[in-house]
Scaffold this active site. Sequence first.
Site, PDB file in Angstrom:
ATOM      1  N   CYS A   1      64.065 -14.916 -73.724  1.00 25.20           N
ATOM      2  CA  CYS A   1      64.868 -16.124 -74.007  1.00 25.20           C
ATOM      3  C   CYS A   1      65.305 -16.207 -75.467  1.00 25.20           C
ATOM      4  O   CYS A   1      66.200 -16.974 -75.800  1.00 25.20           O
ATOM      5  CB  CYS A   1      64.076 -17.371 -73.642  1.00 25.20           C
ATOM      6  SG  CYS A   1      63.538 -17.350 -71.945  1.00 25.20           S
TER       7      CYS A   1
ATOM      8  N   ASN B   1      66.937 -23.745 -66.943  1.00 22.12           N
ATOM      9  CA  ASN B   1      66.646 -22.792 -68.016  1.00 22.12           C
ATOM     10  C   ASN B   1      67.410 -21.499 -67.755  1.00 22.12           C
ATOM     11  O   ASN B   1      67.110 -20.777 -66.808  1.00 22.12           O
ATOM     12  CB  ASN B   1      65.124 -22.564 -68.037  1.00 22.12           C
ATOM     13  CG  ASN B   1      64.683 -21.516 -69.032  1.00 22.12           C
ATOM     14  OD1 ASN B   1      65.501 -20.765 -69.575  1.00 22.12           O
ATOM     15  ND2 ASN B   1      63.389 -21.456 -69.269  1.00 22.12           N
TER      16      ASN B   1
ATOM     17  N   HIS C   1      66.596 -23.820 -77.202  1.00 24.47           N
ATOM     18  CA  HIS C   1      66.521 -23.205 -75.875  1.00 24.47           C
ATOM     19  C   HIS C   1      66.171 -24.293 -74.857  1.00 24.47           C
ATOM     20  O   HIS C   1      65.172 -25.008 -75.010  1.00 24.47           O
ATOM     21  CB  HIS C   1      65.457 -22.111 -75.895  1.00 24.47           C
ATOM     22  CG  HIS C   1      65.152 -21.538 -74.548  1.00 24.47           C
ATOM     23  ND1 HIS C   1      66.111 -21.354 -73.584  1.00 24.47           N
ATOM     24  CD2 HIS C   1      63.989 -21.096 -74.012  1.00 24.47           C
ATOM     25  CE1 HIS C   1      65.545 -20.835 -72.509  1.00 24.47           C
ATOM     26  NE2 HIS C   1      64.258 -20.675 -72.741  1.00 24.47           N
TER      27      HIS C   1
HETATM   28  N1  ACO Z   1      56.730 -29.319 -57.439  1.00 23.90           N
HETATM   29  C1  ACO Z   1      55.620 -30.032 -57.207  1.00 23.90           C
HETATM   30  N2  ACO Z   1      54.423 -29.697 -57.740  1.00 23.90           N
HETATM   31  C2  ACO Z   1      54.360 -28.618 -58.540  1.00 23.90           C
HETATM   32  C3  ACO Z   1      55.497 -27.837 -58.806  1.00 23.90           C
HETATM   33  C4  ACO Z   1      56.715 -28.240 -58.217  1.00 23.90           C
HETATM   34  N3  ACO Z   1      57.869 -27.552 -58.425  1.00 23.90           N
HETATM   35  N4  ACO Z   1      55.131 -26.838 -59.635  1.00 23.90           N
HETATM   36  C5  ACO Z   1      53.836 -26.980 -59.881  1.00 23.90           C
HETATM   37  N5  ACO Z   1      53.352 -28.054 -59.201  1.00 23.90           N
HETATM   38  C6  ACO Z   1      52.008 -28.582 -59.172  1.00 23.90           C
HETATM   39  C7  ACO Z   1      50.960 -27.551 -59.527  1.00 23.90           C
HETATM   40  O1  ACO Z   1      50.630 -26.780 -58.394  1.00 23.90           O
HETATM   41  C8  ACO Z   1      49.827 -28.437 -59.991  1.00 23.90           C
HETATM   42  O2  ACO Z   1      49.164 -28.912 -58.854  1.00 23.90           O
HETATM   43  P1  ACO Z   1      47.568 -29.086 -58.850  1.00 23.90           P
HETATM   44  O3  ACO Z   1      47.260 -30.074 -59.935  1.00 23.90           O
HETATM   45  O4  ACO Z   1      47.290 -29.582 -57.471  1.00 23.90           O
HETATM   46  O5  ACO Z   1      47.034 -27.715 -59.151  1.00 23.90           O
HETATM   47  C9  ACO Z   1      50.515 -29.613 -60.655  1.00 23.90           C
HETATM   48  O6  ACO Z   1      51.867 -29.591 -60.169  1.00 23.90           O
HETATM   49  C10 ACO Z   1      50.541 -29.545 -62.149  1.00 23.90           C
HETATM   50  O7  ACO Z   1      50.952 -28.232 -62.551  1.00 23.90           O
HETATM   51  P2  ACO Z   1      51.046 -27.857 -64.062  1.00 23.90           P
HETATM   52  O8  ACO Z   1      51.412 -26.399 -64.170  1.00 23.90           O
HETATM   53  O9  ACO Z   1      49.846 -28.313 -64.786  1.00 23.90           O
HETATM   54  O10 ACO Z   1      52.291 -28.759 -64.506  1.00 23.90           O
HETATM   55  P3  ACO Z   1      52.879 -28.962 -65.920  1.00 23.90           P
HETATM   56  O11 ACO Z   1      52.939 -30.385 -66.238  1.00 23.90           O
HETATM   57  O12 ACO Z   1      52.282 -28.029 -66.936  1.00 23.90           O
HETATM   58  O13 ACO Z   1      54.385 -28.504 -65.715  1.00 23.90           O
HETATM   59  C11 ACO Z   1      55.818 -26.610 -66.127  1.00 23.90           C
HETATM   60  C12 ACO Z   1      54.675 -27.174 -65.313  1.00 23.90           C
HETATM   61  C13 ACO Z   1      57.038 -27.444 -65.867  1.00 23.90           C
HETATM   62  C14 ACO Z   1      56.051 -25.174 -65.726  1.00 23.90           C
HETATM   63  C15 ACO Z   1      55.439 -26.700 -67.616  1.00 23.90           C
HETATM   64  O14 ACO Z   1      54.173 -26.150 -67.851  1.00 23.90           O
HETATM   65  C16 ACO Z   1      56.431 -25.976 -68.491  1.00 23.90           C
HETATM   66  O15 ACO Z   1      57.575 -26.355 -68.602  1.00 23.90           O
HETATM   67  N6  ACO Z   1      55.989 -24.933 -69.175  1.00 23.90           N
HETATM   68  C17 ACO Z   1      56.851 -24.196 -70.081  1.00 23.90           C
HETATM   69  C18 ACO Z   1      57.661 -23.282 -69.309  1.00 23.90           C
HETATM   70  C19 ACO Z   1      58.776 -22.826 -70.150  1.00 23.90           C
HETATM   71  O16 ACO Z   1      59.225 -23.470 -71.071  1.00 23.90           O
HETATM   72  N7  ACO Z   1      59.245 -21.687 -69.872  1.00 23.90           N
HETATM   73  C20 ACO Z   1      60.373 -21.256 -70.561  1.00 23.90           C
HETATM   74  C21 ACO Z   1      60.085 -20.431 -71.740  1.00 23.90           C
HETATM   75  S1  ACO Z   1      60.173 -18.816 -71.338  1.00 23.90           S
HETATM   76  C22 ACO Z   1      61.557 -18.581 -70.523  1.00 23.90           C
HETATM   77  O17 ACO Z   1      62.458 -19.332 -70.660  1.00 23.90           O
HETATM   78  C23 ACO Z   1      61.645 -17.406 -69.613  1.00 23.90           C
END
Ligand code: ACO
Length: 316
Positions: free
Chosen positions: A108, A272, A242
């Site tokens: 990214c 993204n 980003h």
């Molecule tokens: N819908 C519903 N529930 C979901 C989903 C979904 N799409 N995805 C995950 N969950 C659930 C999980 O299974 C988990 O359930 P559990 O508590 O029963 O285990 C719960 O939601 C919480 O999951 P977390 O991973 O803790 O959620 P979080 O608040 O951290 O959000 C996310 C996840 C959105 C991926 C976040 O961590 C994030 O944005 N991280 C950064 C990712 C990023 O920026 N990537 C880009 C940089 S690199 C690139 O661009 C390639």
Amino acid sequence: MRILGTGSALPARRVTNEELTAFLDTSDEWIRTRTGIAERRVLNEESVLSLAREASLRALENAGLNADDIDMIIVSTAKGETVTPATANLLQGEIGAHCPAFDLNAACSGFLYALDLAQPYIDSGKAQRILITCAEAISRLCDWTDRSTCVLFGDGAGAAIVGAGEGLLATRLTSVPNLGALNAYHDPGNNPFQEHKHPASYLHMAGQEVFKFAVSTSSADLRAVAEAAGVGLAEIDFFVLHQANMRILEAVRTRLGQPKEKFPSNIARTGNTSSASVPILLDELNRSGALTPGMLIAMSAFGAGLTSGAALLRWA
Ligand code: ACO
């Protein structure tokens, strides 16, 4: 070095959060509140190459240049049209350019890596104008049965042409090896002499780890480029980040103590788009007339590697 023109292209197919609930255990509410994404664009009729072509031609038009004016093409992509030749070579054929062309993969952060790479060529006069095109189709890397990744991404391309001028004030790149946080493996091939092959895999991401890295690195990078240029954060007009997650943008903004209006965002419409996200947003700002000469624009991206990159430029 300065930016002479910008362009972007998105696939026609809009995919709303609601559509994803037809085959994933997710909801519009979960995706919106955790990420800020309402819809994304996904390849259908288009290809990575056709998006790259469209964005590049728009950038050429915006700069008032022809393909023959370009001395080098850098394409940033995590999964190009072909493994070889580089997508940049294919793009060169599509737009009719005659110059060195190659792909770069810094995930990214690719646009910022490409800007930094272009600068010594422009400063030394070895190249007059360089086309940087970031073309991404993360929809080809995602497992569409994995709700924790596929809801986050969209496809698209963003391009910028750089040339001589007083614009780029500072850049900063970082990289730390971290395979576990974010990865996807290539097809290992059928070499009969290799006993242990890592199988091809879809994109895997440790979301919270990447989130923490993104917030701390982006904040540090932005402070560093501002300091290197002798500019106070308050003097910066726009922070073009980003578009990975609205909560990441908000956390960086809060850490830097800057107002909301300085952090433009299109993530609600695009998701993204990996390295394409910064140049797509920059192009949208450019075409909307939001950028006026003399404005200070800070850019920051972060992603697999883990890599990060930031730049501070004065719009010319
Ligand atoms: N819908 C519903 N529930 C979901 C989903 C979904 N799409 N995805 C995950 N969950 C659930 C999980 O299974 C988990 O359930 P559990 O508590 O029963 O285990 C719960 O939601 C919480 O999951 P977390 O991973 O803790 O959620 P979080 O608040 O951290 O959000 C996310 C996840 C959105 C991926 C976040 O961590 C994030 O944005 N991280 C950064 C990712 C990023 O920026 N990537 C880009 C940089 S690199 C690139 O661009 C390639």
